[in-house]
Design a protein around this motif. Structure first.
Motif, short mmCIF file in Angstrom:
data_model
loop_
_atom_site.label_atom_id
_atom_site.label_comp_id
_atom_site.label_asym_id
_atom_site.label_seq_id
_atom_site.Cartn_x
_atom_site.Cartn_y
_atom_site.Cartn_z
N SER A 378 0.83 -1.20 0.00
CA SER A 378 0.00 0.00 0.00
C SER A 378 0.86 1.25 0.00
CB SER A 378 -0.90 -0.01 1.23
OG SER A 378 -0.10 0.17 2.40
N GLY A 379 0.20 2.41 -0.01
CA GLY A 379 0.94 3.66 0.07
C GLY A 379 1.74 3.77 1.34
N ALA A 609 6.38 12.72 -3.57
CA ALA A 609 5.58 12.91 -4.78
C ALA A 609 5.68 11.68 -5.69
CB ALA A 609 6.04 14.15 -5.52
N MET A 610 6.88 11.11 -5.79
CA MET A 610 7.07 9.89 -6.58
C MET A 610 6.25 8.74 -6.00
SD MET A 610 11.18 10.27 -7.14
CE MET A 610 11.41 8.56 -7.69
N ALA A 611 6.26 8.63 -4.66
CA ALA A 611 5.49 7.57 -4.01
C ALA A 611 3.99 7.73 -4.27
CB ALA A 611 5.77 7.57 -2.51
N ILE A 614 2.88 6.20 -7.63
CA ILE A 614 2.77 4.75 -7.80
C ILE A 614 1.74 4.11 -6.86
CG2 ILE A 614 5.14 4.58 -8.63
CD1 ILE A 614 5.91 3.44 -5.89
N GLU A 615 1.24 4.87 -5.87
CA GLU A 615 0.29 4.27 -4.93
C GLU A 615 -1.08 4.93 -4.95
OE1 GLU A 615 0.06 7.61 -2.12
OE2 GLU A 615 -1.00 5.70 -1.96
N GLY A 618 -4.15 2.87 -4.49
CA GLY A 618 -4.35 2.19 -3.21
C GLY A 618 -3.43 1.01 -2.99
N GLN A 619 -2.72 0.58 -4.04
CA GLN A 619 -1.78 -0.51 -3.88
C GLN A 619 -0.61 -0.34 -4.85
OE1 GLN A 619 -4.39 -3.83 -4.83
NE2 GLN A 619 -3.47 -4.03 -6.85
N ILE A 620 0.49 -0.93 -4.49
CA ILE A 620 1.70 -0.83 -5.32
C ILE A 620 2.09 -2.23 -5.76
CG2 ILE A 620 4.11 -0.07 -5.40
CD1 ILE A 620 3.47 1.78 -3.03
#
Length: 645
Positions: A378-379, A609-611, A614-615, A618-620
């Motif tokens: 997740s985030g 911001a990068m994170a 991609i999340e 709700g999931q990565i």
């Protein structure tokens, strides 16, 4: 202390080091001017009593200016030359100067395999590439990290450490050295080497003058005029030698003062990484109980004394030059209940400890927080990983060991072989599309060495089946072998990668990431050091390019991409244009190169911001997590593995 604060503090300490250097050079100028004035005074055949007034009368602006220029030129030239020498070879220069030899990545020596496994686990847990490991033929128990950044870092370890330390103790020592790498101490230490080399040259010049005078001894006795000149040169040489070595003494004092406090911090970090105070604590106890202690016998050991895990030089009466705190104080900080005895019973690893020299097994390594094949991140996973930068914990070590155990043994062996590693990297670039892969292989067959091409065909099937989450760890593991390629081999390797990427006329995000990550860490990238420090508020266009690419990773829906950018801009001091959200992968290289020059304290906002990109769903996915980490690493921000929260 968090990663970015530590990096910023290291930069500030560099500034203070420059101030101390300027003060030392001014003192050297004053002493050298006085010495030369005295020599000139006697050379002018001055008769009568020597007084302070008569010496001051001999001073002139021209003399002071000439001496100042000469001293500054000597110190700066010497320092720049040493810096160039170190920059050119990085940590390898230090390791080889100390008589070290690189441990082959594919070694089958049990004790060497054990230390390589420890370093590999710590590197993957830290989110940085695996550094080469050098073995020093020394009986003392010691280690060091050398280099300017993760691209040229090496780990050095003595034979005494390998012989006498258990795996847990080696892990504590290696964690200590990784703290120096991640917190900027390693770069500061390398700069100290350059500074002190410049100051040392004044003493060396005096020594040269003394030797040249000694060789002219007969002339001194046979000719009064020449004899008088030789005496003057002798006096000048002696004065410069005393002045130079006095400067070196104070330079070493500065070095020791800078180094000591950082050792306490690195010890604390090692405990934080491993959650095992006994590991590093017992390693320090063994140094105290060992006959040789941590001392090194290499001829250049004193020049690099501030890099070592333990006090590498015998101090004698002069404790001012101790580059490390006393052993008992270091041990008390990590093991408060220590009984104060350097127990010789801790002199050798346990008999069953050598069983850990093999590659880690998947059995028993899974634990809370370790990513499983069916799980998603997740985030919160990304935020926790960013918060753990520079300070990975036991869960990251467990994840690293689990990851290494999941790697197919054949691929892991190829990653550690200086020859097969090229075929492995080519295999990672092969497309899953049969038609594209056929074109790639046809292009590669024309350029690659025949044996390498055959190895590609042999490994291709297994590489294509490799999980996305294991690709980056495999590449990290392969880096030491790739760094052993000659310059011609490395350039040919880069050209072959280009052919594979360009075979279908487009560049995927993974292709871009793999190519640029390898070029970055193999030292094949163009020199961007002259770009200067940038500010985040002035980097809107670069952030737009980077975040467009990340937001587009794994999805084509424009509404989702726009939502990802909207989430990312909440972390930035400017807005991102949703209308300008097209992914320009070819512009990404220049954008990342410029963003690398952001000040450390401004990089967290970019990483957050990068994170967000991609999340936002709700999931990565594992592939997104690894691509995020690889891009962050190229920004000089090594992010540990993302864990299930």
């Amino acid at each position: 202390m968090d990663f970015f604060t530590a990096q910023d503090n290291a930069r500030r300490k560099t500034g203070r080091l420059v101030v101390l250097l300027v003060a030392a050079v001014i003192a050297l100028i004053a002493m050298t001017t006085l010495a030369i004035t005295i020599v000139v005074y006697f050379m002018s055949n001055h008769q009568g009593e020597v007084t302070a007034d008569s010496l001051l009368a001999g001073l002139s602006p021209e003399l002071v200016g000439a001496v100042a220029v000469g001293v500054v030129a000597l110190v700066v030239t010497g320092g720049l030359y040493k810096r160039y020498q170190l920059r050119r070879g990085g940590g390898r220069v230090v390791a080889e100067a100390l008589g070290g030899r690189e441990i082959p990545p594919n070694t089958d020596n049990p004790s060497e395999r054990r230390i390589l496994n420890v370093v590999e686990e710590m590197a993957i847990a830290s989110g940085m590439p695996v550094p080469p490991v050098y073995l020093l033929d020394e009986t003392g128990i010691n280690a060091f990290a050398a280099g300017f950044d993760t691209r040229d870092a090496v780990i050095g370890i003595t034979q005494g450490a390998i012989d006498h330390l258990s795996r847990d103790e080696l892990q504590g020592v290696v964690a200590h050295e990784f703290s120096h790498i991640l917190h900027g101490d390693m770069r500061l230490n390398m700069r100290l080497i350059s500074v002190l080399h410049g100051i040392l040259l004044i003493g060396l010049l005096g020594y040269i003058l003394l030797r040249s005078t000694a060789h002219r001894g007969r002339s001194v006795r046979s000719n009064n005029q020449n004899g008088k000149g030789a005496v003057v040169v002798l006096a000048l040489g002696a004065a410069l030698a005393v002045i130079g070595y006095s400067g070196t003494f104070f330079g070493n004092w500065i070095k020791a003062a800078v180094s000591r406090q950082r050792e306490y911090l690195a010890d604390a970090s090692a405990v934080q990484y491993t959650r095992n105070p006994a590991g590093i604590g017992h390693a320090l106890i063994k140094i105290g109980s060992h006959a040789q202690g941590a001392r090194l016998e290499a001829s250049q050991a004193s020049e690099y004394s501030h890099l070592y895990f333990g006090q590498g030089m015998k101090l004698g009466f002069n404790r001012l030059l101790a580059t490390h705190p006393p052993l008992n104080k270091r041990i008390r900080r990590v093991m408060p209940n220590w009984n104060g005895q350097f127990d010789a019973a801790f002199s050798a690893p346990a008999a069953d400890d050598m069983a850990s020299n093999a590659a880690p097994s998947a059995k028993g390594v899974a634990g809370p927080g370790v990513a499983q094949a069916s799980a998603v991140m997740s985030g919160a996973s990304a935020k926790a990983a960013i918060a753990s930068m520079g300070q990975p914990g036991p869960r990251h070590l467990v994840e690293a060991r689990s990851t290494l155990a999941k790697l197919p043994s054949r691929l892991r062996q190829a990653a550690q072989d200086p020859y097969a590693v090229r075929a492995l990297m080519y295999g990672l670039l092969l497309s899953s599309d049969t038609h594209v892969r056929k074109r790639q292989l046809e292009s590669l067959q024309q350029a690659a060495l025949p044996d390498v091409y055959r190895a590609v065909m042999s490994l291709a099937g297994e590489v294509l089946m490799l999980k996305a989450s294991l690709r980056l760890p495999l590449v990290e593991l392969a880096l030491p072998a790739l760094k052993n390629l000659s310059t011609d081999q490395a350039l040919h390797f880069r050209q072959c990668m280009k052919r594979l990427i360009e075979a279908d006329g487009q560049v995927s995000l993974f292709e871009w990431t793999l190519y640029h990550w390898l070029v970055h860490h193999m030292g094949l990238a163009s020199n961007d050091r002259g770009q200067g420090v940038r500010k985040l508020k002035d980097s809107q266009s670069e952030c737009q390019v980077l975040l467009n690419v990340l937001a587009s990773a794994g999805q084509d829906d424009l509404a989702e991409i726009s939502a990802a950018l909207n989430a990312a801009e909440q972390e930035l001091p400017f807005a991102l244009s949703a209308e300008n959200s097209s992914s320009d992968i070819r512009a990404l290289g220049q954008a990342v190169s410029r963003l690398r020059h952001l000040p450390p304290r401004q990089k967290p906002a970019l990483l957050q911001a990068m994170a967000r990109c991609i999340e936002h769903s709700g999931q990565i996915k594992p592939a997104e997590a690894e691509l995020f980490r690889a891009t962050a690493d190229m920004l000089d921000c090594p992010v540990p593995p993302l864990l299930i929260e």
